[in-house]
Design an enzyme around this catalytic site. Structure first.
Site, PDB file in Angstrom:
ATOM      1  N   GLU A 197      -1.553  40.032  80.817  1.00  0.00           N
ATOM      2  CA  GLU A 197      -2.472  39.585  79.765  1.00  0.00           C
ATOM      3  C   GLU A 197      -2.075  40.345  78.504  1.00  0.00           C
ATOM      4  O   GLU A 197      -2.231  41.572  78.439  1.00  0.00           O
ATOM      5  CB  GLU A 197      -3.941  39.877  80.112  1.00  0.00           C
ATOM      6  CG  GLU A 197      -4.879  39.369  79.013  1.00  0.00           C
ATOM      7  CD  GLU A 197      -6.345  39.791  79.160  1.00  0.00           C
ATOM      8  OE1 GLU A 197      -6.656  40.626  80.034  1.00  0.00           O
ATOM      9  OE2 GLU A 197      -7.166  39.308  78.364  1.00  0.00           O
ATOM     10  N   ASP A 227      -2.023  46.209  75.591  1.00  0.00           N
ATOM     11  CA  ASP A 227      -2.610  46.277  74.249  1.00  0.00           C
ATOM     12  C   ASP A 227      -2.180  47.598  73.616  1.00  0.00           C
ATOM     13  O   ASP A 227      -1.854  48.549  74.321  1.00  0.00           O
ATOM     14  CB  ASP A 227      -4.143  46.197  74.304  1.00  0.00           C
ATOM     15  CG  ASP A 227      -4.767  45.698  73.011  1.00  0.00           C
ATOM     16  OD1 ASP A 227      -5.245  44.541  72.970  1.00  0.00           O
ATOM     17  OD2 ASP A 227      -4.772  46.463  72.012  1.00  0.00           O
ATOM     18  N   ASP A 270      -4.591  38.117  67.268  1.00  0.00           N
ATOM     19  CA  ASP A 270      -4.931  38.069  65.837  1.00  0.00           C
ATOM     20  C   ASP A 270      -4.171  36.898  65.210  1.00  0.00           C
ATOM     21  O   ASP A 270      -2.967  36.738  65.437  1.00  0.00           O
ATOM     22  CB  ASP A 270      -4.526  39.389  65.173  1.00  0.00           C
ATOM     23  CG  ASP A 270      -5.259  40.569  65.794  1.00  0.00           C
ATOM     24  OD1 ASP A 270      -6.491  40.491  65.940  1.00  0.00           O
ATOM     25  OD2 ASP A 270      -4.603  41.556  66.179  1.00  0.00           O
ATOM     26  N   ASP A 279      -9.453  31.026  69.229  1.00  0.00           N
ATOM     27  CA  ASP A 279     -10.510  30.348  68.462  1.00  0.00           C
ATOM     28  C   ASP A 279      -9.936  29.737  67.185  1.00  0.00           C
ATOM     29  O   ASP A 279     -10.597  28.939  66.544  1.00  0.00           O
ATOM     30  CB  ASP A 279     -11.574  31.370  68.063  1.00  0.00           C
ATOM     31  CG  ASP A 279     -10.934  32.535  67.328  1.00  0.00           C
ATOM     32  OD1 ASP A 279     -10.317  33.374  68.015  1.00  0.00           O
ATOM     33  OD2 ASP A 279     -10.978  32.574  66.082  1.00  0.00           O
TER      34      ASP A 279
END
Ligand SMILES: C[S@@+](CC[C@H](N)C(=O)[O-])C[C@H]1O[C@@H](n2cnc3c(N)ncnc32)[C@H](O)[C@@H]1O
Length: 221
Positions: free
Chosen positions: A47, A72, A121, A157
């Site tokens: 991920e 991350d 982002d 999104d």
């Protein structure tokens, strides 16, 4: 640094499921995830931009015979996922703290079966394009990491990032592309297993639809 952030960083130093600079595995893990960390022969799923690692945790709980690694750059976010994995006793979970642009320092070619990129982002300005995690140079990188026919998933999104990403995966000759701009009303809904990330929940609550794509990215022989 706040006390809370300091505690998260201390957690990462002590936790075995966090691989970060300064730990012995950080330098030796490339190509050795199964023998040195997971101690099994199961497939590896990444991920990327995992934040608190909702997919890493959710998928690891649903698929105990698969290994999941959240990646991350932000240690405090990774620490939250790491703590949840520990509480749940998930031994098929790891978190790797690195900038994704250096990920080939940690994985061999073809070491990975699947990649999820969750709410990266958007980097909306044209001059930021090279930072988008679906820029051609990142897609080429994912292609090298994935086994032949390995799957890439993207959730976002951002309609702009999504439209850009669909074009990029098409140009990268990915196959079996399926996508939707409204996941929850789509026939693809089952694929995401109802897992909602922190950013997904935020944007969902504001009335955004969730964009999702999947395609086979690994070099198909
Ligand atoms: C918008 S947040 C999404 C977090 C989580 N996936 C979610 O949906 O709640 C984007 C995440 O990507 C991480 N990120 C962005 N660019 C990165 C890079 N080049 N390498 C590693 N992490 C990156 C950030 O640290 C941040 O946690």
């Amino acid at each position: 640094m706040t006390r809370r952030k300091h505690d998260f960083f201390l957690h990462n130093i002590e936790s075995i499921n966090v691989i970060e600079v300064g730990k012995p595995l950080y330098k030796t893990i490339k190509g050795n995830w199964l023998s040195e960390y997971f101690k099994n022969d199961n497939p590896i799923v990444l991920e990327l931009a995992c934040g608190k690692g909702e997919y890493t945790i959710g998928l690891a709980s649903a698929f105990p015979a698969t290994n999941f690694i959240g990646v991350d750059i932000k240690g405090d976010r990774i620490a939250r996922g790491s703590k949840i994995a520990e509480r749940k006793g998930l031994t098929n979970v790891a978190f790797l703290r690195t900038d994704i642009k250096y990920i080939e320092e940690f994985f061999n070619e073809g070491e990975v079966s699947e990649i999820w990129v969750t709410f990266p982002d958007p980097h909306a300005r044209p001059r930021q394009e090279k930072h988008r995690l679906t820029h051609p140079h990142f897609l080429a990188l994912y292609k090298r990491l994935l086994k032949p026919g390995g799957t890439l998933h993207l959730k976002t999104d951002s309609p702009e990032l999504f439209a850009y990403s669909v074009e990029q995966v098409k140009s990268a000759n990915c196959v079996d592309l399926q996508y939707t701009t409204d996941l929850y009303t789509s026939s693809l809904n089952e694929i995401h297993l109802g897992i909602k990330t922190t950013y997904e929940q935020l944007f969902f609550d504001k009335g955004f639809t969730i964009n999702y794509l999947q395609c086979k990215m690994g070099a198909v022989l």
